[in-house]
Design a protein around this motif. Structure first.
Motif, PDB file in Angstrom:
ATOM      1  N   ASN A  52      62.594  51.086 -25.449  1.00  0.00           N
ATOM      2  CA  ASN A  52      61.666  52.134 -25.872  1.00  0.00           C
ATOM      3  C   ASN A  52      60.539  51.513 -26.695  1.00  0.00           C
ATOM      4  O   ASN A  52      60.426  51.712 -27.906  1.00  0.00           O
ATOM      5  CB  ASN A  52      62.408  53.205 -26.686  1.00  0.00           C
ATOM      6  CG  ASN A  52      63.306  54.050 -25.820  1.00  0.00           C
ATOM      7  OD1 ASN A  52      62.943  54.418 -24.711  1.00  0.00           O
ATOM      8  ND2 ASN A  52      64.497  54.348 -26.312  1.00  0.00           N
ATOM      9  N   ASP A  53      59.716  50.751 -26.010  1.00  0.00           N
ATOM     10  CA  ASP A  53      58.585  50.057 -26.630  1.00  0.00           C
ATOM     11  C   ASP A  53      57.323  50.491 -25.890  1.00  0.00           C
ATOM     12  O   ASP A  53      57.124  50.138 -24.722  1.00  0.00           O
ATOM     13  CB  ASP A  53      58.787  48.545 -26.527  1.00  0.00           C
ATOM     14  CG  ASP A  53      57.694  47.754 -27.239  1.00  0.00           C
ATOM     15  OD1 ASP A  53      56.556  48.255 -27.337  1.00  0.00           O
ATOM     16  OD2 ASP A  53      57.978  46.632 -27.691  1.00  0.00           O
ATOM     17  N   ILE A  54      56.470  51.242 -26.554  1.00  0.00           N
ATOM     18  CA  ILE A  54      55.310  51.813 -25.865  1.00  0.00           C
ATOM     19  C   ILE A  54      54.349  50.750 -25.357  1.00  0.00           C
ATOM     20  O   ILE A  54      53.682  50.933 -24.333  1.00  0.00           O
ATOM     21  CB  ILE A  54      54.573  52.824 -26.779  1.00  0.00           C
ATOM     22  CG1 ILE A  54      53.650  53.701 -25.922  1.00  0.00           C
ATOM     23  CG2 ILE A  54      53.811  52.117 -27.894  1.00  0.00           C
ATOM     24  CD1 ILE A  54      53.136  54.923 -26.625  1.00  0.00           C
ATOM     25  N   GLU A  55      54.276  49.602 -26.044  1.00  0.00           N
ATOM     26  CA  GLU A  55      53.381  48.544 -25.589  1.00  0.00           C
ATOM     27  C   GLU A  55      53.854  47.962 -24.260  1.00  0.00           C
ATOM     28  O   GLU A  55      53.038  47.641 -23.390  1.00  0.00           O
ATOM     29  CB  GLU A  55      53.272  47.439 -26.646  1.00  0.00           C
ATOM     30  CG  GLU A  55      52.583  47.879 -27.924  1.00  0.00           C
ATOM     31  CD  GLU A  55      51.190  48.444 -27.676  1.00  0.00           C
ATOM     32  OE1 GLU A  55      50.488  47.928 -26.774  1.00  0.00           O
ATOM     33  OE2 GLU A  55      50.797  49.396 -28.368  1.00  0.00           O
ATOM     34  N   LEU A  56      55.166  47.823 -24.091  1.00  0.00           N
ATOM     35  CA  LEU A  56      55.702  47.335 -22.817  1.00  0.00           C
ATOM     36  C   LEU A  56      55.397  48.316 -21.691  1.00  0.00           C
ATOM     37  O   LEU A  56      55.045  47.924 -20.578  1.00  0.00           O
ATOM     38  CB  LEU A  56      57.212  47.108 -22.930  1.00  0.00           C
ATOM     39  CG  LEU A  56      57.666  45.893 -23.742  1.00  0.00           C
ATOM     40  CD1 LEU A  56      59.185  45.841 -23.813  1.00  0.00           C
ATOM     41  CD2 LEU A  56      57.127  44.603 -23.125  1.00  0.00           C
ATOM     42  N   TRP A  57      55.521  49.612 -21.985  1.00  0.00           N
ATOM     43  CA  TRP A  57      55.244  50.619 -20.969  1.00  0.00           C
ATOM     44  C   TRP A  57      53.760  50.659 -20.626  1.00  0.00           C
ATOM     45  O   TRP A  57      53.386  50.880 -19.475  1.00  0.00           O
ATOM     46  CB  TRP A  57      55.742  51.987 -21.438  1.00  0.00           C
ATOM     47  CG  TRP A  57      57.222  52.126 -21.292  1.00  0.00           C
ATOM     48  CD1 TRP A  57      58.175  51.633 -22.137  1.00  0.00           C
ATOM     49  CD2 TRP A  57      57.925  52.751 -20.219  1.00  0.00           C
ATOM     50  NE1 TRP A  57      59.431  51.925 -21.661  1.00  0.00           N
ATOM     51  CE2 TRP A  57      59.314  52.612 -20.490  1.00  0.00           C
ATOM     52  CE3 TRP A  57      57.531  53.426 -19.071  1.00  0.00           C
ATOM     53  CZ2 TRP A  57      60.292  53.121 -19.641  1.00  0.00           C
ATOM     54  CZ3 TRP A  57      58.506  53.939 -18.228  1.00  0.00           C
ATOM     55  CH2 TRP A  57      59.874  53.783 -18.510  1.00  0.00           C
TER      56      TRP A  57
END
Length: 207
Positions: A52-57
């Motif tokens: 749950n890492d927004i930067e990865l998404w």
């Protein structure tokens, strides 16, 4: 009150999961985010593969869609649009891209009016996009065949207005495309043939 809120939230999440869409829950101020397993599955990932890492998404967004995706969420957070709704491509585990429909809404605000919580869904719309592509390709093939045919071809409205004409019919009648579109089919038809031609055209429209 807190128990009722948790119960309501649980019902909401269960309802969304039952719809087949992936759900997400994001705090724009801290960038804390939660993605349901369905969001991962539609991109080919197992539940534990994408944290749950927004930067990865964000890295999964197609390069051509990044600015549009960023501008869309910013416009919504700043109150410039009434809702958050986007169609973007996300990179799947196998490296291919899939069209995803994203929706979201702000459900919690800070005392000073800052959005604290945005919840939403993501849906797989690849099959819809594929169908749109097939329709566009079919239309393009028809358009090319129509324009480049050596036989005079035209699309005429039931009122007799020339909608589309190709070069062959323009050459045949001695008019430019612009000139034909300013007159009607009836203007070029001999009076003795007009009723018969109109009857033929209407029958073919019905068929």
């Amino acid at each position: 009150m807190e128990d009722k809120l948790k119960e309501s939230e649980l019902r909401w999440k269960l309802a969304l999961e039952a719809s087949g869409d992936g759900i997400w829950d994001w705090n724009p101020q801290t960038n804390e985010v939660f993605y349901a397993d369905k969001s991962r599955e539609m991109l080919g990932y197992d539940p534990g593969e994408m944290p749950n890492d927004i930067e990865l998404w964000r890295e999964l967004i197609h390069p051509d869609d990044k600015k549009y995706a960023y501008d869309s969420i910013q416009a919504y957070l700043e109150g410039k649009t009434d809702n958050y709704l986007t169609e973007i491509r996300l990179r799947c585990k196998d490296g291919s891209y899939k069209w995803i429909l994203g929706r979201g809404t702000i459900i919690e605000w800070s005392p000073d009016g800052m959005p604290l919580r945005v919840v939403g869904t993501q849906a797989d719309i690849q099959s819809i996009k594929d169908r749109e592509g097939e329709i566009n390709l079919s239309h393009q093939k028809f358009s090319n065949a129509f324009k480049h045919s050596g036989i005079g071809k035209a699309l005429v409205s039931i009122e007799g207005k020339w909608i589309e004409v190709n070069k062959a019919i323009c050459d045949m009648l001695g008019f430019s495309e612009e000139e034909l579109k300013k007159i009607k089919f009836q203007d070029l038809t001999h009076p003795d043939d007009l009723d018969k031609d109109l009857e033929f055209d209407i029958e073919n429209m019905v068929l």
